[in-house]
Write an enzyme that holds these catalytic residues in place. Structure first.
Site, PDB file in Angstrom:
ATOM      1  N   HIS A  90      -2.877   7.016   6.836  1.00  0.00           N
ATOM      2  CA  HIS A  90      -3.158   5.841   6.000  1.00  0.00           C
ATOM      3  C   HIS A  90      -4.640   5.505   6.141  1.00  0.00           C
ATOM      4  CE1 HIS A  90      -2.472   2.121   3.876  1.00  0.00           C
ATOM      5  NE2 HIS A  90      -2.956   1.410   4.887  1.00  0.00           N
TER       6      HIS A  90
ATOM      7  N   HIS B 107      -9.597   2.496  -0.778  1.00  0.00           N
ATOM      8  CA  HIS B 107      -8.179   2.142  -0.749  1.00  0.00           C
ATOM      9  C   HIS B 107      -7.774   1.662  -2.140  1.00  0.00           C
ATOM     10  CE1 HIS B 107      -4.318   0.907   0.364  1.00  0.00           C
ATOM     11  NE2 HIS B 107      -4.563   0.304   1.519  1.00  0.00           N
TER      12      HIS B 107
ATOM     13  N   CYS C 125       0.810  -1.223   0.000  1.00  0.00           N
ATOM     14  CA  CYS C 125       0.000   0.000   0.000  1.00  0.00           C
ATOM     15  C   CYS C 125       0.843   1.272   0.000  1.00  0.00           C
ATOM     16  CB  CYS C 125      -0.932   0.004   1.206  1.00  0.00           C
ATOM     17  SG  CYS C 125      -1.913  -1.503   1.345  1.00  0.00           S
TER      18      CYS C 125
END
Length: 669
Positions: free
Chosen positions: A470, A508, A317
């Site tokens: 995040h 995401h 990520c």
């Protein structure tokens, strides 16, 4: 043999030259090369673009969708019309807007499109142009038992497998069909459909198909997005790419971009891996186009025509920040003067969704409904960073940013939107679980904040910085990441650290996730509004927030000067970036350049800004100007000429030098 103190003498010579010729761009470059006195090149942001569930990034349009409630009525109208054009709800015919065949003035058209635009953007239920989440295609494995009278079936002779299974007895009926008798049970796959446990995603705005804007052929969706995102970023610079290329050596340009999941749809790895099982053959393109480096390769080959450095680093990520780190470090070291950095990902595919769901990572409909005490899942609120949550929401996106070293930006009059002084990456050490968090993120974030304190001062960091978390929306993330922020804030004596989590809006997107953060950050620098986490009703009880400012509504910031982009990835891929605002960037540049040089730069910058605005205005009306130069200006062996200057390449004004010592000057005697 070198003369002792040669660097000091060169520095003095360059400084004198700069005093005599302060407005000469070549003097500026000489000063930076010779007289830097150890002063590092500053990687500045001169363009950015891309697409995600909030819309187009350039011109801050996706950011405007996130803070829609805080916009003035006029900017709300502009945002609606821009998205309506992207979504093909309204068409600009050159004179006015047309909605369902009828001409409308801008206000009326925006009002007619408003509801569809707001519902067709951000996280929402998966739309059927991907697949029907209530009836996703699957195969069910069943066993056909052998019994008297039920062990015979008719089959086209051409479909008889070779070699013949040992338990098949085949009798020809005619020249086209055969009867098959089984001597033992047969295991077969029965095509069927089944509902998906996860039915929400961060999809591109409804009606926007990136492949419609250029000759996309059989390109996987992720590569279509790469073409569109990189094109948007290049146009946003406001300077012709050819002008930039001619100002530097060909090897001073770099492109760093990749995807985490590769291209997993049927035109990429997905089709290749499924072909044999489905009784088909892979195509000649599926393997090549599936590679996770293709988002960089496509930009080089079809958007920029670059022969410079290239690469695609993946870090789960944190992938966007991994690529940004390489570019920033190479610009600081003087190896590159221009870098295009990005990532592109299109993972809204049943197989990928089920893979993450099997890990317990995604927010399922059942768990969302349970959180709300409801019979139905609220797909719009499936991602709830730092609130009571149950998993992240997968998304598609493409985000690109263009960096230059400060000298080139000043020389060309580029519009400096901010700077990236440092990106920090650290692993977690020994781990019990590959997906569990660890100490690496403490190091990355603390280093980023420490650099900001050194460059801008501790008071600026305390009063005028914010965090792009995040914020994946998992129960584990909300606990561990908030602890990191709290401990770092305590160390640097930060009292109320404003925090944003853009995944609440766009989901995401894996590789491009920090690109989503960066695009939003540039909007915050420009307009001072930090998007609230509007999908939560309150902060979860186990979130450490004594030193954080987490809000469910937009926060108005007073002249934000620094942002910290934080990313945590599976496997211990932690990254944090320091991004500083234009005002602070120019404060640093004032220490390096004369007032006369900066005044000359401002004149050129105003022209650059106007050209960028012309592109934004066209894009807002649906003219996205995709760059796709397939097969154009191809280079051949005879187009390269070796000379005393290095290698000269057809179409490039400057040569590639072959005499660089690559930093080993002090070793040469």
């Amino acid at each position: 043999m070198q003369v002792p103190g040669w660097r000091k003498h060169l520095s003095l010579l360059a400084s004198m030259h700069r005093l005599v010729f302060p407005n000469n761009p070549y003097t500026t470059r000489l000063y930076l090369i010779c007289a830097g006195g150890g002063m590092t090149n500053l990687p500045v942001i001169v363009g950015f673009g891309g697409y995600n569930a909030a819309g187009r990034s350039s011109g801050h349009r996706a950011y405007h969708r996130m803070i829609f409630e805080s916009l003035s009525a006029s900017v709300q109208q502009e945002t609606i019309l821009s998205l309506a054009a992207l979504m093909k709800l309204a068409v600009w015919d050159g004179d006015s807007w047309t909605y369902e065949g009828q001409r409308q003035n801008p206000a009326a058209c925006a009002e007619l499109c408003r509801d569809a635009v707001l519902k067709g953007t951000l996280i929402r239920r998966i739309e059927e142009n991907f697949f029907d989440p209530d009836a996703a295609v699957a195969n069910k494995s069943i066993r056909w038992e052998v019994s008297e009278g039920a062990d015979i079936f008719i089959l086209a002779t051409k479909n008889i497998p070779e070699p013949l299974p040992a338990y098949w007895i085949v009798e020809e009926i005619d020249d086209k069909t055969s009867r098959v008798r089984l001597s033992q049970p047969l295991d077969i796959f029965l095509p069927c459909v089944a509902p998906m446990a996860v039915q929400s995603a961060g999809q591109l705005p409804s009606g926007f198909n990136p492949g419609d804007h250029y000759r996309s052929l059989n390109h996987p969706r992720g590569l279509q997005l790469a073409i569109m995102g990189a094109s948007d970023a290049i146009h946003s610079i406001g300077i012709d790419w050819e002008t930039i290329v001619n100002a530097v050596q060909p090897d001073e340009i770099a492109v760093y971009s990749s995807s985490v999941m590769s291209q997993m749809d049927t035109t990429g790895f997905g089709g290749m891996m499924q072909a044999r099982t489905l009784g088909a053959r892979p195509t000649s393109k599926q393997l090549a186009l599936g590679l996770n480096t293709m988002p960089a390769d496509f930009v080089n080959a079809y958007v920029l025509g670059s022969v410079g450095s290239t690469g695609g680093v993946t870090g789960a990520c944190a992938t966007f920040l991994y690529n940004l780190r390489i570019a920033a470090d190479e610009i600081k070291a003087g190896k590159r003067r221009v870098a295009v950095v990005g990532s592109s990902e299109a993972p809204i595919i049943p197989e990928v969704i089920e893979g993450y769901s099997a890990m317990g990572a995604l927010a399922t409909d059942a768990n969302l409904a349970k959180l709300d005490g409801s019979d139905n899942a609220d797909h719009r609120r499936s991602c709830r960073p730092f609130g009571d949550n149950c998993g992240f929401t997968i998304a598609e996106a493409s985000q690109y940013v263009v960096l230059m070293n400060d000298a080139l930006a000043i020389e060309l009059g580029a519009d400096i939107l901010g700077a990236v002084p440092g990106v920090f990456v650290h692993a977690d050490g020994y781990k019990k679980s590959i997906s569990a968090p660890g100490p690496g993120n403490y190091i990355t974030l603390a280093k980023a904040v420490g650099l900001a304190v050194q460059l801008l001062g501790d008071e600026t960091v305390r009063q005028s910085s914010f965090v792009q978390a995040h914020g994946s929306s998992t129960p584990q993330n909300r606990v561990t990441e908030s602890r990191i922020f709290d401990r770092v804030a305590e160390h640097f004596d930060i009292k109320r650290w404003p925090l944003a989590a853009v995944k609440a809006y766009v989901g995401h997107s894996l590789g491009p996730a920090s690109g989503d953060q960066l695009a939003c950050t540039l909007g915050v620098f420009a307009e001072g509004v930090l998007p609230g986490i509007k999908t939560i009703t309150s902060v979860a009880a186990d979130v450490t927030q004594e030193r954080l400012s987490i809000s469910a509504t937009d926060q108005q910031l007073s002249k934000p000067q620094a942002a910290f982009l934080n990313s945590k990835g599976f496997g211990g891929n932690n990254a944090s970036a320091l991004v500083i605002a234009p005002e602070s960037t120019f404060g640093l540049l004032a220490k390096r350049y004369s007032q006369a040089t900066l005044a000359s730069y401002e004149e050129k910058r105003s022209q650059t800004q106007q050209r960028a605005q012309d592109y934004f205005a066209a894009a807002d009306k649906g003219d996205l100007q995709a760059i796709y130069r397939f097969g154009e200006e191809l280079l051949h062996e005879e187009d390269l000429v070796f000379s005393a200057e290095g290698i000269r390449i057809k179409g490039f004004e400057q040569a590639v030098p072959l005499t660089s010592a690559e930093g080993f000057e002090d070793w040469i005697g």
